[in-house]
Design a protein around this motif. Sequence first.
Motif, PDB file in Angstrom:
ATOM      1  N   MET A   1      15.885   8.788 -13.651  1.00  0.00           N
ATOM      2  CA  MET A   1      15.573   7.659 -13.887  1.00  0.00           C
ATOM      3  C   MET A   1      14.386   7.456 -14.529  1.00  0.00           C
ATOM      4  N   ASN A   2      13.775   6.771 -15.356  1.00  0.00           N
ATOM      5  CA  ASN A   2      12.496   6.590 -16.138  1.00  0.00           C
ATOM      6  C   ASN A   2      11.929   5.346 -15.628  1.00  0.00           C
ATOM      7  N   ASP A   3      10.863   5.359 -16.007  1.00  0.00           N
ATOM      8  CA  ASP A   3       9.621   4.317 -15.516  1.00  0.00           C
ATOM      9  C   ASP A   3      10.234   2.910 -16.195  1.00  0.00           C
ATOM     10  N   SER A   4      10.726   2.760 -17.355  1.00  0.00           N
ATOM     11  CA  SER A   4      11.163   1.466 -17.865  1.00  0.00           C
ATOM     12  C   SER A   4      12.310   1.126 -17.348  1.00  0.00           C
ATOM     13  N   PHE A   5      13.128   1.670 -16.644  1.00  0.00           N
ATOM     14  CA  PHE A   5      14.383   1.388 -15.715  1.00  0.00           C
ATOM     15  C   PHE A   5      13.574   0.557 -14.344  1.00  0.00           C
ATOM     16  N   PHE A   6      12.390   1.381 -13.860  1.00  0.00           N
ATOM     17  CA  PHE A   6      11.980   0.807 -12.377  1.00  0.00           C
ATOM     18  C   PHE A   6      11.310  -0.597 -12.987  1.00  0.00           C
ATOM     19  N   LYS A   7      10.528  -0.573 -14.110  1.00  0.00           N
ATOM     20  CA  LYS A   7       9.908  -1.658 -14.517  1.00  0.00           C
ATOM     21  C   LYS A   7      10.808  -2.806 -14.959  1.00  0.00           C
ATOM     22  N   LYS A   8      11.870  -2.496 -15.309  1.00  0.00           N
ATOM     23  CA  LYS A   8      12.992  -3.676 -15.381  1.00  0.00           C
ATOM     24  C   LYS A   8      13.270  -4.357 -14.133  1.00  0.00           C
ATOM     25  N   ILE A   9      13.482  -3.482 -13.158  1.00  0.00           N
ATOM     26  CA  ILE A   9      13.913  -3.876 -11.850  1.00  0.00           C
ATOM     27  C   ILE A   9      12.582  -4.815 -11.500  1.00  0.00           C
ATOM     28  N   GLU A  10      11.556  -4.196 -11.432  1.00  0.00           N
ATOM     29  CA  GLU A  10      10.483  -4.948 -10.818  1.00  0.00           C
ATOM     30  C   GLU A  10      10.259  -6.435 -11.684  1.00  0.00           C
ATOM     31  N   SER A  11      10.579  -6.471 -12.717  1.00  0.00           N
ATOM     32  CA  SER A  11      10.241  -7.755 -13.489  1.00  0.00           C
ATOM     33  C   SER A  11      11.449  -8.657 -13.132  1.00  0.00           C
ATOM     34  N   THR A  13      13.095  -8.667 -10.242  1.00  0.00           N
ATOM     35  CA  THR A  13      13.175  -8.998  -8.909  1.00  0.00           C
ATOM     36  C   THR A  13      11.785  -9.378  -8.260  1.00  0.00           C
ATOM     37  N   GLY A  14      10.767  -9.233  -9.066  1.00  0.00           N
ATOM     38  CA  GLY A  14       9.338  -9.425  -8.320  1.00  0.00           C
ATOM     39  C   GLY A  14       8.816  -8.397  -7.285  1.00  0.00           C
ATOM     40  N   VAL A  15       9.961  -7.261  -7.089  1.00  0.00           N
ATOM     41  CA  VAL A  15       9.587  -6.450  -5.900  1.00  0.00           C
ATOM     42  C   VAL A  15       9.025  -5.267  -6.378  1.00  0.00           C
ATOM     43  N   PRO A  16       7.649  -4.810  -6.124  1.00  0.00           N
ATOM     44  CA  PRO A  16       7.175  -3.657  -6.712  1.00  0.00           C
ATOM     45  C   PRO A  16       8.174  -2.363  -5.914  1.00  0.00           C
ATOM     46  N   MET A  17       8.586  -1.514  -6.857  1.00  0.00           N
ATOM     47  CA  MET A  17       9.512  -0.270  -6.514  1.00  0.00           C
ATOM     48  C   MET A  17       9.027   0.403  -5.376  1.00  0.00           C
ATOM     49  N   GLU A  18       7.502   0.460  -5.098  1.00  0.00           N
ATOM     50  CA  GLU A  18       7.078   1.269  -3.951  1.00  0.00           C
ATOM     51  C   GLU A  18       7.528   0.683  -2.540  1.00  0.00           C
ATOM     52  N   GLU A  19       7.985  -0.647  -2.672  1.00  0.00           N
ATOM     53  CA  GLU A  19       8.429  -1.379  -1.496  1.00  0.00           C
ATOM     54  C   GLU A  19       9.667  -1.197  -1.366  1.00  0.00           C
ATOM     55  N   VAL A  20      10.727  -0.932  -2.363  1.00  0.00           N
ATOM     56  CA  VAL A  20      11.885  -0.625  -2.288  1.00  0.00           C
ATOM     57  C   VAL A  20      12.279   0.758  -1.981  1.00  0.00           C
ATOM     58  N   PHE A  21      11.397   1.702  -2.407  1.00  0.00           N
ATOM     59  CA  PHE A  21      11.479   3.107  -1.917  1.00  0.00           C
ATOM     60  C   PHE A  21      11.200   3.229  -0.514  1.00  0.00           C
ATOM     61  N   ALA A  22      10.046   2.393  -0.079  1.00  0.00           N
ATOM     62  CA  ALA A  22       9.848   2.425   1.474  1.00  0.00           C
ATOM     63  C   ALA A  22      10.654   1.882   2.309  1.00  0.00           C
ATOM     64  N   LEU A  23      11.374   0.910   1.753  1.00  0.00           N
ATOM     65  CA  LEU A  23      12.495   0.284   2.475  1.00  0.00           C
ATOM     66  C   LEU A  23      13.761   1.455   2.472  1.00  0.00           C
ATOM     67  N   ALA A  24      14.204   2.015   1.528  1.00  0.00           N
ATOM     68  CA  ALA A  24      15.076   2.783   1.481  1.00  0.00           C
ATOM     69  C   ALA A  24      14.806   3.902   2.196  1.00  0.00           C
ATOM     70  N   ASN A  25      13.449   4.549   2.442  1.00  0.00           N
ATOM     71  CA  ASN A  25      13.113   5.788   3.190  1.00  0.00           C
ATOM     72  C   ASN A  25      13.495   5.226   4.750  1.00  0.00           C
ATOM     73  N   ALA A  26      12.929   3.847   5.028  1.00  0.00           N
ATOM     74  CA  ALA A  26      13.023   3.385   6.297  1.00  0.00           C
ATOM     75  C   ALA A  26      14.650   3.220   6.878  1.00  0.00           C
ATOM     76  N   ILE A  27      15.453   3.017   5.840  1.00  0.00           N
ATOM     77  CA  ILE A  27      17.029   2.635   6.228  1.00  0.00           C
ATOM     78  C   ILE A  27      17.423   4.050   6.254  1.00  0.00           C
ATOM     79  N   GLN A  28      17.211   5.040   5.434  1.00  0.00           N
ATOM     80  CA  GLN A  28      17.549   6.406   5.582  1.00  0.00           C
ATOM     81  C   GLN A  28      17.415   7.126   6.688  1.00  0.00           C
ATOM     82  N   HIS A  29      16.073   6.757   7.364  1.00  0.00           N
ATOM     83  CA  HIS A  29      15.787   7.473   8.488  1.00  0.00           C
ATOM     84  C   HIS A  29      15.957   6.652   9.871  1.00  0.00           C
ATOM     85  N   ALA A  30      16.518   5.478   9.789  1.00  0.00           N
ATOM     86  CA  ALA A  30      16.682   4.553  10.753  1.00  0.00           C
ATOM     87  C   ALA A  30      17.530   4.992  11.888  1.00  0.00           C
TER      88      ALA A  30
END
Length: 83
Positions: A1-11, A13-30
């Motif tokens: 995936m490229n940065d423009s894809f993530f930028k589109k998602i951020e714009s 949703t208004g949610v920074p991708m770092e937070e999405v990745f942190a949530l995904a990581n928490a769910i993966q290891h929960a």
Amino acid sequence: MNDSFFKKIESKTGVPMEEVFALANAIQHANFNDERQVRKIVRKVGKLANKNVPQHVEDDLVNSIVKNGSSVNMADIQKMMGN
């Protein structure tokens, strides 16, 4: 995936991708049998989605997820949240 894809998602949703990745990581290891851990994830999802999750809905979600262990049914969660 490229940065423009993530930028589109951020714009959109208004949610920074770092937070999405942190949530995904928490769910993966929960541990979905740990009520405290599940409750933290439910609260974080509500916060990221900018949704107020009433206490009784949070309790229902947590109880359902803990009861079913690792099998989390997203359709049931969406139904409980009224979406």
